[in-house]
Design a protein around this motif. Structure first.
Motif, mmCIF file in Angstrom:
data_model
loop_
_atom_site.group_PDB
_atom_site.id
_atom_site.type_symbol
_atom_site.label_atom_id
_atom_site.label_comp_id
_atom_site.label_asym_id
_atom_site.label_seq_id
_atom_site.Cartn_x
_atom_site.Cartn_y
_atom_site.Cartn_z
ATOM 1 N N ARG A 32 0.831 -1.203 0.000
ATOM 2 C CA ARG A 32 0.000 0.000 0.000
ATOM 3 C C ARG A 32 0.865 1.252 0.000
ATOM 4 O O ARG A 32 1.849 1.330 0.730
ATOM 5 N N ARG A 88 -7.703 5.409 -3.036
ATOM 6 C CA ARG A 88 -9.025 5.223 -2.450
ATOM 7 C C ARG A 88 -9.107 6.013 -1.149
ATOM 8 O O ARG A 88 -8.179 5.996 -0.340
ATOM 9 N N SER A 105 -3.518 -4.583 -4.414
ATOM 10 C CA SER A 105 -4.697 -5.346 -4.836
ATOM 11 C C SER A 105 -5.864 -4.963 -3.938
ATOM 12 O O SER A 105 -5.674 -4.304 -2.907
ATOM 13 N N GLU A 106 -7.057 -5.365 -4.309
ATOM 14 C CA GLU A 106 -8.246 -5.038 -3.507
ATOM 15 C C GLU A 106 -8.125 -5.575 -2.085
ATOM 16 O O GLU A 106 -8.638 -4.991 -1.150
ATOM 17 N N GLU A 107 -7.442 -6.715 -1.924
ATOM 18 C CA GLU A 107 -7.277 -7.316 -0.583
ATOM 19 C C GLU A 107 -6.395 -6.467 0.313
ATOM 20 O O GLU A 107 -6.344 -6.681 1.517
ATOM 21 N N LEU A 136 -6.620 -3.175 0.774
ATOM 22 C CA LEU A 136 -7.285 -1.999 1.334
ATOM 23 C C LEU A 136 -7.431 -2.180 2.841
ATOM 24 O O LEU A 136 -7.713 -3.285 3.300
#
Length: 195
Positions: A148, A170, A190-192, A194
């Protein structure tokens, strides 16, 4: 926006922040007192930067700041060029060593970034969006353990918030830091990833 490093065990063993691995026509390198001090100092005096960075300091204080960052493992001052011309000053930092630690469930290798586009004429034309996306992708490429990239711009800085979200960051939510009310933004691998 410079913050004093957080002194605790959380950041031990985590390397200093890397230079983003950006692609042409971008280039990035550590900021140098001998090559970049005057440019950084001039940019920090610009009203559109000074309003939110609050670091319109004398040149000697900027000299000391660049030297301090270069000597530590909390943050790295970086110059970013576009098509061979300097466009932005960045501070890349390790969240576990920063005042941001504890404001969200950070991971040891999370990287944060502060961005100042120095020339007002380069703002408001989509360059910031492209720059932020390239820097985020470049940081993820430079440190495979980082999942991140985060930012915490002043909540009043609407152009910055628009550029970050247009670049793929985001919105996590509001946070309160000692010198500002900020909006926490995350660019996940990746979305995981967040929070």
């Amino acid at each position: 926006m410079t913050a004093l490093p957080r002194q605790d065990v959380a950041g031990s063993g985590v390397p200093a922040p890397p230079v983003p691995r950006v692609r042409a026509p971008w280039s990035a390198r550590p900021a140098s007192v001998t090559e970049d001090l005057e440019q950084v100092h001039r940019w920090m005096q610009a009203p559109h930067v000074a309003e939110f960075w609050k670091q319109a300091w004398p040149m000697e204080r900027w000299r000391a700041e660049l030297e301090r960052q270069a000597a530590g493992d909390h943050s790295l001052p970086v110059m970013l060029d576009f098509e061979g011309a300097p466009v932005a000053y960045l501070e890349v930092y390790r969240v576990v060593r920063d005042r941001l630690a504890g404001h969200y469930p950070e991971r040891p290798y999370d990287l944060g970034v502060h961005v100042a586009i120095g020339e007002l004429g380069r703002t408001g034309r989509g360059l910031g969006r492209a720059l932020l996306r390239e820097v985020a992708e470049g940081l993820l490429a430079a440190d495979p353990r980082c999942t991140r990239v985060v930012a915490e711009p002043d909540a009043r800085n609407a152009p910055s918030l628009r550029a970050f979200t247009a670049a793929g960051f985001r919105t996590v939510g509001p946070i309160t830091l000692s010198d500002k009310s900020a909006t926490l933004l995350v660019y996940p691998r990746s979305e995981e990833d967040l929070p």
